[in-house]
Design a protein around this motif. Structure first.
Motif, PDB file in Angstrom:
ATOM      1  N   ILE A  49     -22.448 -15.005  35.040  1.00  0.00           N
ATOM      2  CA  ILE A  49     -22.146 -16.497  35.670  1.00  0.00           C
ATOM      3  C   ILE A  49     -21.073 -16.524  36.628  1.00  0.00           C
ATOM      4  O   ILE A  49     -20.931 -16.730  37.779  1.00  0.00           O
ATOM      5  CB  ILE A  49     -22.220 -17.706  34.863  1.00  0.00           C
ATOM      6  N   SER A  50     -19.977 -15.963  36.008  1.00  0.00           N
ATOM      7  CA  SER A  50     -18.653 -15.805  36.718  1.00  0.00           C
ATOM      8  C   SER A  50     -18.619 -14.880  37.903  1.00  0.00           C
ATOM      9  O   SER A  50     -18.364 -14.951  38.961  1.00  0.00           O
ATOM     10  CB  SER A  50     -17.544 -15.368  35.906  1.00  0.00           C
ATOM     11  N   ASP A  51     -19.345 -13.781  37.843  1.00  0.00           N
ATOM     12  CA  ASP A  51     -19.470 -12.700  38.773  1.00  0.00           C
ATOM     13  C   ASP A  51     -20.380 -13.328  39.587  1.00  0.00           C
ATOM     14  O   ASP A  51     -19.904 -13.146  41.096  1.00  0.00           O
ATOM     15  CB  ASP A  51     -20.276 -11.233  38.155  1.00  0.00           C
ATOM     16  N   LEU A  52     -21.552 -14.062  39.469  1.00  0.00           N
ATOM     17  CA  LEU A  52     -22.371 -14.704  40.536  1.00  0.00           C
ATOM     18  C   LEU A  52     -21.602 -15.730  41.520  1.00  0.00           C
ATOM     19  O   LEU A  52     -21.445 -15.646  42.486  1.00  0.00           O
ATOM     20  CB  LEU A  52     -23.596 -15.475  39.654  1.00  0.00           C
ATOM     21  N   LYS A  73     -20.687 -26.384  35.534  1.00  0.00           N
ATOM     22  CA  LYS A  73     -20.068 -25.122  35.313  1.00  0.00           C
ATOM     23  C   LYS A  73     -19.501 -24.507  36.680  1.00  0.00           C
ATOM     24  O   LYS A  73     -18.427 -23.549  36.420  1.00  0.00           O
ATOM     25  CB  LYS A  73     -21.571 -24.286  34.995  1.00  0.00           C
ATOM     26  N   VAL A  74     -19.664 -24.970  37.656  1.00  0.00           N
ATOM     27  CA  VAL A  74     -18.996 -24.486  38.740  1.00  0.00           C
ATOM     28  C   VAL A  74     -17.621 -25.153  38.840  1.00  0.00           C
ATOM     29  O   VAL A  74     -16.601 -24.318  39.250  1.00  0.00           O
ATOM     30  CB  VAL A  74     -19.721 -24.836  40.137  1.00  0.00           C
ATOM     31  N   ALA A  75     -17.410 -26.231  38.564  1.00  0.00           N
ATOM     32  CA  ALA A  75     -15.949 -26.903  38.438  1.00  0.00           C
ATOM     33  C   ALA A  75     -15.159 -26.272  37.432  1.00  0.00           C
ATOM     34  O   ALA A  75     -14.053 -25.936  37.659  1.00  0.00           O
ATOM     35  CB  ALA A  75     -16.278 -28.410  38.032  1.00  0.00           C
ATOM     36  N   ALA A  76     -15.709 -25.962  36.273  1.00  0.00           N
ATOM     37  CA  ALA A  76     -14.984 -25.305  35.311  1.00  0.00           C
ATOM     38  C   ALA A  76     -14.816 -23.868  35.821  1.00  0.00           C
ATOM     39  O   ALA A  76     -13.698 -23.221  35.392  1.00  0.00           O
ATOM     40  CB  ALA A  76     -15.869 -25.017  33.951  1.00  0.00           C
ATOM     41  N   PHE A  77     -15.612 -23.171  36.662  1.00  0.00           N
ATOM     42  CA  PHE A  77     -15.041 -21.877  37.186  1.00  0.00           C
ATOM     43  C   PHE A  77     -13.751 -21.976  38.006  1.00  0.00           C
ATOM     44  O   PHE A  77     -13.066 -21.301  38.114  1.00  0.00           O
ATOM     45  CB  PHE A  77     -16.097 -21.296  38.017  1.00  0.00           C
TER      46      PHE A  77
END
Length: 94
Positions: A49-52, A73-77
């Motif tokens: 997910i992080s790589d994506l 999850k995007v905000a957490a990224f």
């Protein structure tokens, strides 16, 4: 990682273990709103997910777009990867 921008469905698409993973988006002015991440049931590969998301950030940078993380999850990224905060529009704090 190969990512397809499916403009008709307004989502980025890729595959993990032959299963489709999508990141839905919408546009407004020069901003891309990342609204939903769809993964197969029981999919928990955070590194994938992080790589994506890193690849999607590269696409946003290339297209000169600001990124508005709607999905948690995007905000957490962004919290875990402060180097990408320059892609946030003015007024968005994470």
């Amino acid at each position: 990682m190969e990512i397809k921008d499916n403009t008709f469905s307004r989502q980025f698409e890729t595959f993990a273990d032959d299963k489709l993973i999508t990141l839905e988006y919408s546009f407004q002015e020069k901003k891309i709103f990342l609204t939903r991440l769809n993964t197969p049931e029981n999919f928990d590969d955070e590194e994938f997910i992080s790589d994506l998301l890193k690849n999607v950030m590269a696409i946003a940078l290339e297209r000169k777009l600001k990124v508005v993380p709607i999905f948690p999850k995007v905000a957490a990224f962004f919290k875990k990867n402060p180097v990408y905060r320059e892609l946030l529009p003015p007024g968005i704090r994470i």
